[in-house]
Design a protein around this motif. Structure first.
Motif, PDB file in Angstrom:
ATOM      1  N   LYS A   1      -3.776  -1.075  -4.964  1.00  9.88           N
ATOM      2  CA  LYS A   1      -2.414  -1.329  -5.446  1.00  9.88           C
ATOM      3  C   LYS A   1      -2.333  -2.423  -6.499  1.00  9.88           C
ATOM      4  O   LYS A   1      -1.332  -2.559  -7.188  1.00  9.88           O
ATOM      5  CB  LYS A   1      -1.479  -1.614  -4.277  1.00  9.88           C
ATOM      6  CG  LYS A   1      -0.942  -0.306  -3.718  1.00  9.88           C
ATOM      7  CD  LYS A   1       0.086  -0.529  -2.649  1.00  9.88           C
ATOM      8  CE  LYS A   1       0.129   0.672  -1.742  1.00  9.88           C
ATOM      9  NZ  LYS A   1       0.190   0.308  -0.338  1.00  9.88           N
TER      10      LYS A   1
ATOM     11  N   GLU B   1       8.324  -0.773  -7.084  1.00  7.96           N
ATOM     12  CA  GLU B   1       8.584  -0.251  -5.741  1.00  7.96           C
ATOM     13  C   GLU B   1       8.551   1.269  -5.716  1.00  7.96           C
ATOM     14  O   GLU B   1       8.019   1.874  -4.785  1.00  7.96           O
ATOM     15  CB  GLU B   1       9.981  -0.710  -5.267  1.00  7.96           C
ATOM     16  CG  GLU B   1      10.004  -2.062  -4.591  1.00  7.96           C
ATOM     17  CD  GLU B   1       8.971  -2.156  -3.477  1.00  7.96           C
ATOM     18  OE1 GLU B   1       8.065  -2.997  -3.631  1.00  7.96           O
ATOM     19  OE2 GLU B   1       9.050  -1.403  -2.495  1.00  7.96           O
TER      20      GLU B   1
ATOM     21  N   LYS C   1       5.029   2.498  -5.949  1.00  6.87           N
ATOM     22  CA  LYS C   1       4.370   2.224  -4.670  1.00  6.87           C
ATOM     23  C   LYS C   1       4.771   3.271  -3.635  1.00  6.87           C
ATOM     24  O   LYS C   1       3.932   3.824  -2.930  1.00  6.87           O
ATOM     25  CB  LYS C   1       4.794   0.836  -4.177  1.00  6.87           C
ATOM     26  CG  LYS C   1       3.621  -0.080  -3.879  1.00  6.87           C
ATOM     27  CD  LYS C   1       4.122  -1.403  -3.316  1.00  6.87           C
ATOM     28  CE  LYS C   1       3.646  -2.562  -4.178  1.00  6.87           C
ATOM     29  NZ  LYS C   1       4.236  -3.847  -3.783  1.00  6.87           N
ATOM     30  N   LYS C   2       6.062   3.539  -3.562  1.00  5.54           N
ATOM     31  CA  LYS C   2       6.565   4.496  -2.572  1.00  5.54           C
ATOM     32  C   LYS C   2       6.055   5.910  -2.884  1.00  5.54           C
ATOM     33  O   LYS C   2       5.763   6.689  -1.969  1.00  5.54           O
ATOM     34  CB  LYS C   2       8.102   4.462  -2.545  1.00  5.54           C
ATOM     35  CG  LYS C   2       8.653   5.208  -1.349  1.00  5.54           C
ATOM     36  CD  LYS C   2      10.081   4.858  -0.986  1.00  5.54           C
ATOM     37  CE  LYS C   2      10.502   5.732   0.204  1.00  5.54           C
ATOM     38  NZ  LYS C   2      11.900   5.563   0.565  1.00  5.54           N
TER      39      LYS C   2
ATOM     40  N   ILE D   1       3.202   6.632  -4.232  1.00  2.00           N
ATOM     41  CA  ILE D   1       1.804   6.665  -3.792  1.00  2.00           C
ATOM     42  C   ILE D   1       1.730   6.764  -2.272  1.00  2.00           C
ATOM     43  O   ILE D   1       0.960   7.555  -1.720  1.00  2.00           O
ATOM     44  CB  ILE D   1       1.055   5.411  -4.293  1.00  2.00           C
ATOM     45  CG1 ILE D   1       0.959   5.438  -5.824  1.00  2.00           C
ATOM     46  CG2 ILE D   1      -0.336   5.320  -3.667  1.00  2.00           C
ATOM     47  CD1 ILE D   1       0.585   4.101  -6.438  1.00  2.00           C
ATOM     48  N   GLU D   2       2.555   5.992  -1.587  1.00  2.00           N
ATOM     49  CA  GLU D   2       2.497   5.956  -0.121  1.00  2.00           C
ATOM     50  C   GLU D   2       2.975   7.248   0.523  1.00  2.00           C
ATOM     51  O   GLU D   2       2.392   7.714   1.493  1.00  2.00           O
ATOM     52  CB  GLU D   2       3.347   4.778   0.401  1.00  2.00           C
ATOM     53  CG  GLU D   2       2.626   3.441   0.264  1.00  2.00           C
ATOM     54  CD  GLU D   2       3.571   2.241   0.435  1.00  2.00           C
ATOM     55  OE1 GLU D   2       3.142   1.122   0.145  1.00  2.00           O
ATOM     56  OE2 GLU D   2       4.736   2.450   0.841  1.00  2.00           O
ATOM     57  N   THR D   3       4.048   7.822  -0.028  1.00  2.00           N
ATOM     58  CA  THR D   3       4.638   9.002   0.616  1.00  2.00           C
ATOM     59  C   THR D   3       4.116  10.312   0.043  1.00  2.00           C
ATOM     60  O   THR D   3       4.202  11.353   0.686  1.00  2.00           O
ATOM     61  CB  THR D   3       6.169   9.030   0.432  1.00  2.00           C
ATOM     62  OG1 THR D   3       6.461   9.147  -0.976  1.00  2.00           O
ATOM     63  CG2 THR D   3       6.807   7.761   0.985  1.00  2.00           C
TER      64      THR D   3
END
Lengths: 209, 209
Positions: free
Chosen positions: A3, A38, A41-42, A44-46
Motif C-alpha cells: 500500500k 481512500e 485503498k477500498k 484494492i481491498e474489496t
C-alpha cells in the motif's frame, strides 16, 4: 499489494486523481470519475470499483444502489502517476442513463449507430445473439439459428474452405472478405454452443508467451 | 460539426476538461490529458489530437515534436458533458517513455507481462509478426513461416476441420480450444498475406447493421 505505493500517486489539490474505467474484455471506456487515496485503498481491498463523489463529498462504491458493481480485474497507473485506470468486468451498465458507457454520444451529441472498430467482435456477438432471440423477419442469421447446429457447423466448414481458396489465390480483398465471413460464422457457432467470446480471449491469453 | 456544441461542454474552473485518448482499432487507453475549448476546436479543425498543457500553459499538438501525431477518428462526450474521449489511429507511441501507452504499469508499478483481454487479438498479431521477423530458435510460429504459405494455409484448413469436429461433439472445452487454435492460425495466415487485423475489423463493421 504494497500500500505504500499509494504514496507515489500524485493527487491534485483536492486530493483526487482522475480514474478511467474500462471494460476488461471489450475495451469499452465506461466512465471517467475521480478517486482519493481512500477510494483506491477500498477498491484494492474489496475488489470493487470505488470512487470519490465530488458532489456528495464522500466515497462512492459504484453500483451500491443500482446493483451494477464493477469487479476490478486490474488497476493501472500512468507514467507520471497522476491518472488511474480501472479494468473491470461483470459491470452491467455504467451510466445512470441506462447506457453501457457514459461515452455513448459523439461530439455532436448524437448517439453512435455503429460500434467503434476495437469492439466490433463483441458488438457483432451481441448483435447476432439478439438476432437469435428476437428472430426479426428476413434475418439471415435468425434463419440460420432456426435451421440448427448442423447447418451452422456446415457454414463454418464452407467459409473455412472459401478462406483456404482465397489464401491460395493471394487476392487481398478476397482474403479480407472470406476471413470476415469465417469469423462471422464462428461467432454464430459460438453463440449456438453457448460459449462466450471471453472464453476464447482467455484461451488465447494462455498462448501469449 | 456545429461548434455551438462546444458551449455545452462543462469546463472546470481552469477552463479544462479531462481527455481520455484511446486507440480506435485496439481499444488501448493511451493517455489521459486535458483540453480547453481551443484545444477541442483545433482537434476538430485539424483532425489531430490537441490538448492543453497545464505545465506549459499552452495548446499542445501531441506529436508536433516527436512526430507521433494522433489522427482523430471520433470524439465522444460523456453523459454529463464534463469528460471527453478521443479515438485515434496512426499514433505511433503515446508515452514519452517510448511505451505505446502511458498506462504501461499496474498499481504496483510493475510493467504488465500479458496484454489485457480486450487487446489479445491485436497483441497476438504483433507477437506472431515479431516471431516471423526475429525467428527465435524453437519457435513453432517462426518455423511455420519458414515452411511457407502452403503449410500455413494447410494449418488453417486442419484447424477448421478440428473446429467442425469439436462443434459436432458439443464439448465446450474442446470448442474453446479448437476455435482458439483456428483464430491463432488465421492470424498467422493474415500476417503471411500482409493483411492487417484493421482490414478485417473494417469489413466486419460493414456487416454490422
Amino acid at each position: 499489494m504494497d500500500k505504500s505505493i499509494l504514496e507515489k500517486i500524485k493527487f491534485n489539490s483536492e486530493g483526487l486523481v482522475p480514474v478511467i474505467t474500462q471494460s476488461y474484455y471489450t475495451g469499452k471506456v465506461l466512465m471517467q470519475a475521480y478517486a482519493n487515496k481512500e477510494a483506491i485503498k477500498k477498491t484494492i481491498e474489496t475488489g470493487y470499483a470505488t470512487y470519490y463523489s465530488r458532489s456528495r463529498k464522500s466515497l462512492w462504491v459504484k453500483g451500491e444502489t443500482s446493483g451494477n458493481k464493477q469487479k476490478v480485474v486490474k488497476i493501472k497507473v500512468d507514467c507520471d502517476e497522476d491518472s488511474i485506470l480501472y479494468l473491470v468486468k461483470d459491470y452491467g451498465v455504467a451510466c445512470h442513463t441506462g447506457e453501457e458507457s457514459c461515452f455513448y454520444r459523439d461530439i455532436n451529441l448524437r448517439k453512435a449507430e455503429k460500434p467503434d472498430a476495437y469492439e466490433i467482435f463483441h458488438a457483432l456477438y451481441e448483435k447476432l445473439l439478439q438476432r437469435k432471440i428476437e428472430k426479426p423477419e428476413g434475418s439471415y442469421v435468425a434463419k440460420l439459428f432456426e435451421k440448427g447446429s448442423d447447418k451452422i457447423i456446415q457454414k463454418v466448414g464452407e467459409e473455412a474452405v472459401e478462406t483456404v481458396i482465397a489464401l491460395k489465390n493471394k487476392d487481398k480483398n478476397e482474403i479480407i472478405y472470406e476471413v470476415s465471413d469465417l469469423i462471422f460464422h464462428l461467432i454464430v457457432a459460438l453463440i449456438d454452443a453457448d460459449i462466450k467470446l471471453e472464453d476464447i480471449q482467455e484461451e488465447l491469453l494462455k498462448r501469449y508467451k
